[in-house]
Design an enzyme around this catalytic site. Sequence first.
Site: not given
Lengths: 385, 385
Positions: B83, B333
Amino acid sequence: MREVAILGIGQTIIDEQWEKSLREIGGEAALAALKDAGIPRAEALFVGNMLSPILNGQNQLGTFFSDWVGMWGQEAVKVEAACGSGAAAFRAGLMAVASGEIESALVMGVEKMSDKAGHDVTAALATAADADYEADQGVSFVGLNALVMRRYMYEYGWKHADFAPFSINAHANAMHNPYARLHEKISVEKFEKASMVATPITLLDASPTGDGAAAAVIVPADKVSSVAGRPRVRVVGSAAATDTIAIHSRREPLFLQAAYASAKRAYEMAGLSPNDMDVFELHDAFSIMAVLSLEASGFAERGQGVRLGLDNEISIQGRVPVCTRGGLKARGHPVGATGVYQIVEVVQQLRGECGATQVEGAQIGMAQNIGGSGATILTHILKAD
Amino acid sequence: MREVAILGIGQTIIDEQWEKSLREIGGEAALAALKDAGIPRAEALFVGNMLSPILNGQNQLGTFFSDWVGMWGQEAVKVEAACGSGAAAFRAGLMAVASGEIESALVMGVEKMSDKAGHDVTAALATAADADYEADQGVSFVGLNALVMRRYMYEYGWKHADFAPFSINAHANAMHNPYARLHEKISVEKFEKASMVATPITLLDASPTGDGAAAAVIVPADKVSSVAGRPRVRVVGSAAATDTIAIHSRREPLFLQAAYASAKRAYEMAGLSPNDMDVFELHDAFSIMAVLSLEASGFAERGQGVRLGLDNEISIQGRVPVCTRGGLKARGHPVGATGVYQIVEVVQQLRGECGATQVEGAQIGMAQNIGGSGATILTHILKAD
């Protein structure tokens, strides 16, 4: 940009390493490179890898390996450009040191491919092609290369057997490389009788994949001095270029535009020409790719790369020795690691460590790493002084 | 290393974009950034992405996108740090320009996650953890974060409801961001009644994934001048650090060592301290991560990050405004793209383009992007002049 040099190298054998994990294989090469460099750790880690998210369920290989090789806390990242991932990681590490941001970079290429079944690996390798317009239509990666080889044979009038010298040369050189995947001398007869993979590509045109890792430590050139028996190896040329990702979009599918562009830039940066290269580690994933790489990089006219094999120019004693440690064909092709293997092997040549396949007095060497079917190509030129 | 500035930014909405492909979503953000920068192409492309090999069957995103966005032939590469991929790609582009090797870098972060089923995405996200010692034992990525949150609550005596302000602030700010995934104001009551995901993490502690892309153009700072209504935005701090990949290997599982180290280095590089930050785009993948990020980056004592929410210090008018465009919690996200969204949003704040959530007179902003459960952390500090 400040100049950089390669302080240390390391590699593992390429094989189906059932008894070792991704972590252990990568760690072995990384620690060997650090030991060879004489330092306990580097300031940052750049990992080249293509298939670990798919085949090993592991992402974030930068941190995965910085943790494992004793570089806890240090900056770390993974770089991916399909089969060009190794050289792409090398170039990222090079730029980080060249920028002055860091003083030492450990670069590693690693791939662990034998944990999954063959058809899984074939599907994973197809992610190097265009998913929407190539892979999803059913063509495999070897299938794409077969289309290119067939077209080349048609266009320039070569027979399949004319490609044999590339495979024979690679297999012969690998006999003397303890890290190589294959240790098996082959002949023209064997080449002609090899099993078909995707017409006209046979098993002896195609490189074997495998589990393996290679690593190199990059530092500013002024931090390294030549010592007796071990010259300083500087990176005097480094360039990356791309082509369209799908082959059908190319104006000239038989010309590796990205090899041409990246080699041209690397030559200019180094102030050198193809004639200056004592050794050329090229990307012979398939014999056709070796030929196209030689043509686009200025070693042969278009359609005439095959002749360099037939004229024995590619052997250790030839004008442009290629695959001196076996190349992808016989050293093996652990895809995301290959680009780092090539650089490690050029360093070995420039250090004079290649024994029976040593190119006499080699001082300048080139490595060219290809991602996809010519979509991403990186060229590096190293020089010993 | 020469100084660099951000010349242009672009982003797409974050959503389940069924009608658009990976190619189209990434292209939209990239072309928007080039247009905003006023240039037709950059010299090189750096793509941040985590899941495309697994979810989209596509590797080699560097070339994939250089081909698509009109940068055929240019250098291009993908950078991955789970991420944290977005900020890692940004830092790679920054170093390439800072080194003097290239004059302009297009950086993009992209993720297309909704083509696969939810359980496939959950499995794919687990590749951010340690495959051998975490994921393969059956713990999901949210499960790992739940263990950390539970321990934090136990260790420092906070209740679940004490985390509510982080979620409420993010949702409130996202109301004014047209690119945000969620436009839904929430209350303490809603927060307390939210569905459980992995105890104690509920749906309102966790960020929604999605399809989206963001992009930025980096050039040497001396090539940019401030014009009326649009200041020059320089990158004055950039650092990356790592921790162990598996949480169980950490001496202090509640302290984000890599956030501490990367923030410290970025502060030193910029000659600034936490007090100087007008805005902080942090990585609130889970509310616990927002808290730990604030603590490790010097905005709160250990165990006291929660108080910044309770005391309303994290709002637009507060001492350290966070998630000013909605954060991961409400802007969304799209994992490998998130780090670039954060940088784009800091630029928007420093340009004064944030309307109702504009931090009055913002001149200095920070973005912090996390890969894995704190395993790779990158901190960037931007300054307008």
